[in-house]
Design an enzyme around this catalytic site. Structure first.
Site, PDB file in Angstrom:
ATOM      1  CE  LYS A  69      35.592 -65.533  51.187  1.00  0.00           C
ATOM      2  NZ  LYS A  69      35.736 -65.950  49.881  1.00  0.00           N
ATOM      3  CG  ASP A 106      37.472 -65.206  46.154  1.00  0.00           C
ATOM      4  OD1 ASP A 106      38.722 -65.540  46.833  1.00  0.00           O
ATOM      5  OD2 ASP A 106      36.491 -65.000  47.168  1.00  0.00           O
ATOM      6  N   GLY A 128      26.117 -69.501  45.207  1.00  0.00           N
ATOM      7  CA  GLY A 128      26.358 -68.983  46.426  1.00  0.00           C
ATOM      8  C   GLY A 128      27.587 -67.968  46.237  1.00  0.00           C
TER       9      GLY A 128
HETATM   10  P1  ATR Z   1      30.259 -70.859  48.346  1.00  0.00           P
HETATM   11  O1  ATR Z   1      30.308 -69.883  49.233  1.00  0.00           O
HETATM   12  O2  ATR Z   1      31.384 -71.806  48.324  1.00  0.00           O
HETATM   13  O3  ATR Z   1      29.699 -70.845  46.876  1.00  0.00           O
HETATM   14  P2  ATR Z   1      27.604 -71.786  49.439  1.00  0.00           P
HETATM   15  O4  ATR Z   1      27.031 -70.248  49.423  1.00  0.00           O
HETATM   16  O5  ATR Z   1      27.110 -72.562  50.564  1.00  0.00           O
HETATM   17  O6  ATR Z   1      28.753 -71.915  49.094  1.00  0.00           O
HETATM   18  O7  ATR Z   1      26.909 -72.418  48.195  1.00  0.00           O
HETATM   19  C1  ATR Z   1      26.734 -73.846  47.932  1.00  0.00           C
HETATM   20  C2  ATR Z   1      26.349 -74.044  46.329  1.00  0.00           C
HETATM   21  O8  ATR Z   1      26.018 -75.369  46.257  1.00  0.00           O
HETATM   22  C3  ATR Z   1      24.757 -73.204  46.348  1.00  0.00           C
HETATM   23  O9  ATR Z   1      24.553 -72.922  45.010  1.00  0.00           O
HETATM   24  C4  ATR Z   1      23.914 -74.483  46.892  1.00  0.00           C
HETATM   25  O10 ATR Z   1      22.496 -74.533  46.112  1.00  0.00           O
HETATM   26  P3  ATR Z   1      21.634 -73.688  47.128  1.00  0.00           P
HETATM   27  O11 ATR Z   1      21.849 -72.256  46.917  1.00  0.00           O
HETATM   28  O12 ATR Z   1      20.303 -74.492  46.359  1.00  0.00           O
HETATM   29  O13 ATR Z   1      21.804 -74.429  48.662  1.00  0.00           O
HETATM   30  C5  ATR Z   1      24.832 -75.615  46.036  1.00  0.00           C
HETATM   31  N1  ATR Z   1      24.395 -77.107  46.727  1.00  0.00           N
HETATM   32  C6  ATR Z   1      25.006 -77.429  47.751  1.00  0.00           C
HETATM   33  N2  ATR Z   1      24.599 -78.762  47.856  1.00  0.00           N
HETATM   34  C7  ATR Z   1      23.505 -79.123  46.711  1.00  0.00           C
HETATM   35  C8  ATR Z   1      22.828 -80.178  46.323  1.00  0.00           C
HETATM   36  N3  ATR Z   1      22.824 -81.131  47.137  1.00  0.00           N
HETATM   37  N4  ATR Z   1      22.204 -80.073  45.156  1.00  0.00           N
HETATM   38  C9  ATR Z   1      22.107 -78.820  44.349  1.00  0.00           C
HETATM   39  N5  ATR Z   1      22.986 -77.810  44.905  1.00  0.00           N
HETATM   40  C10 ATR Z   1      23.665 -77.703  45.987  1.00  0.00           C
END
Ligand code: ATR
Length: 271
Positions: A69, A106, A128
């Site tokens: 993206k 989106d 994210g």
């Molecule tokens: P997307 O593009 O779908 O938003 P991503 O960029 O991988 O996917 O983002 C995933 C989100 O879920 C992030 O905000 C991530 O937090 P981090 O930036 O700290 O990685 C959050 N996330 C994933 N697993 C998590 C967990 N166990 N606890 C808290 N936040 C989590």
């Protein structure tokens, strides 16, 4: 390759899990359009070449998904204001002359999904890719304050720096202390998704009038939405965002603004 008159598809790596072929396939059939929407599994090193081959293959456009993206932007002839703001393109239109124009639908998908929610203060969980589109949508809709809580604080700070003004960063551990005046709570993390850890959150202090929505749509009714509904909050599931983001693409490629109806929702959730 197919004999369809109009081609479209989704470029990603991996891409097999994408529900977009079901969405566009449903609408193509419904509107009797001689088109086909295909999966295009493309690795980063082949992205530029794949894009440049599309006009000659009768493609009207493509969706772009993980991990391309952001990377795709440098290969496009133009990128609209919203996609520039998000820093990501999820939809490309190919003109008759073979020009590639990028958008981010989106943002539209999220806005349409929360159409009924009044503006005010929002609390967004996660920082994210989905969170960036949500933050831009909230800004465009006129939310006066957008709080972002993320486990990795620097990612939230980066969004606040890039999108400016009314975005405030909240510590992940302090999220329940940031409920004051909140009219909308949005989960954009992967927590609560089937196969992922649960989202642990206490909604006791969330204002009664707050709406709650989740970008996660597998399961459709996440534990967050269940808890919120039980406490009397109005809730919106995440499937609408996925379905509505596909509408501007279908319209641009095939000339019809399609409906999001219950039958489509069921069809897309069948897999
Ligand atoms: P997307 O593009 O779908 O938003 P991503 O960029 O991988 O996917 O983002 C995933 C989100 O879920 C992030 O905000 C991530 O937090 P981090 O930036 O700290 O990685 C959050 N996330 C994933 N697993 C998590 C967990 N166990 N606890 C808290 N936040 C989590």
């Amino acid at each position: 390759m197919s004999e369809a008159q109009f081609m479209a598809g989704v470029i990603g790596w991996p891409v097999a899990h994408s529900r977009s072929p079901r969405i566009h396939g449903y609408w193509l059939k419904k509107h009797g359009i001689d088109g086909q929407y295909v999966l295009l599994a493309v690795e980063t090193e082949n992205l530029e070449q794949e894009l440049s081959s599309l006009p000659a293959r009768r493609f009207r456009g493509v969706n772009v998904t993980i991990p391309h993206k952001e990377a795709v932007i440098k290969y496009l002839d133009e990128v609209d204001r919203i996609a520039q703001k998000v820093g990501a393109v999820n939809m490309i239109v190919i003109s008759g002359e073979g020009k590639l124009s990028g958008s981010n639908t989106d943002v539209f998908g999220f806005m349409e999904n929360i159409k009924e929610v009044p503006v005010g203060t929002a609390l967004v969980l996660g920082a994210g890719g989905a969170s960036r589109a949500v933050a831009v949508a909230l800004q465009e809709k006129g939310f006066n304050e957008i709080r972002i809580a993320n486990r990795t604080k620097d990612r939230a700070k980066k969004i606040a720096e890039e999108l400016g003004g009314n975005i405030k960063v909240v510590d992940w551990e302090e999220k329940e202390n940031a409920f004051e005046n909140v009219k909308l709570l949005v989960n954009t993390t992967s927590l609560g998704m089937t196969g992922q850890p649960p989202l642990e959150i206490n909604l006791d202090n969330l204002p009664k009038e707050a709406w709650v929505t989740d970008a996660v749509y597998v399961p459709l009714e996440t534990d967050l939405l269940k808890l919120a509904a039980k406490r009397g909050h109005r809730t919106v599931d995440g499937l609408g965002m996925l379905l509505h983001q596909a509408r501007p693409a279908f319209k641009a490629w095939f000339g019809v603004d399609p409906d999001v109806d219950e039958e489509l929702r069921k069809f897309v959730m069948e897999v």
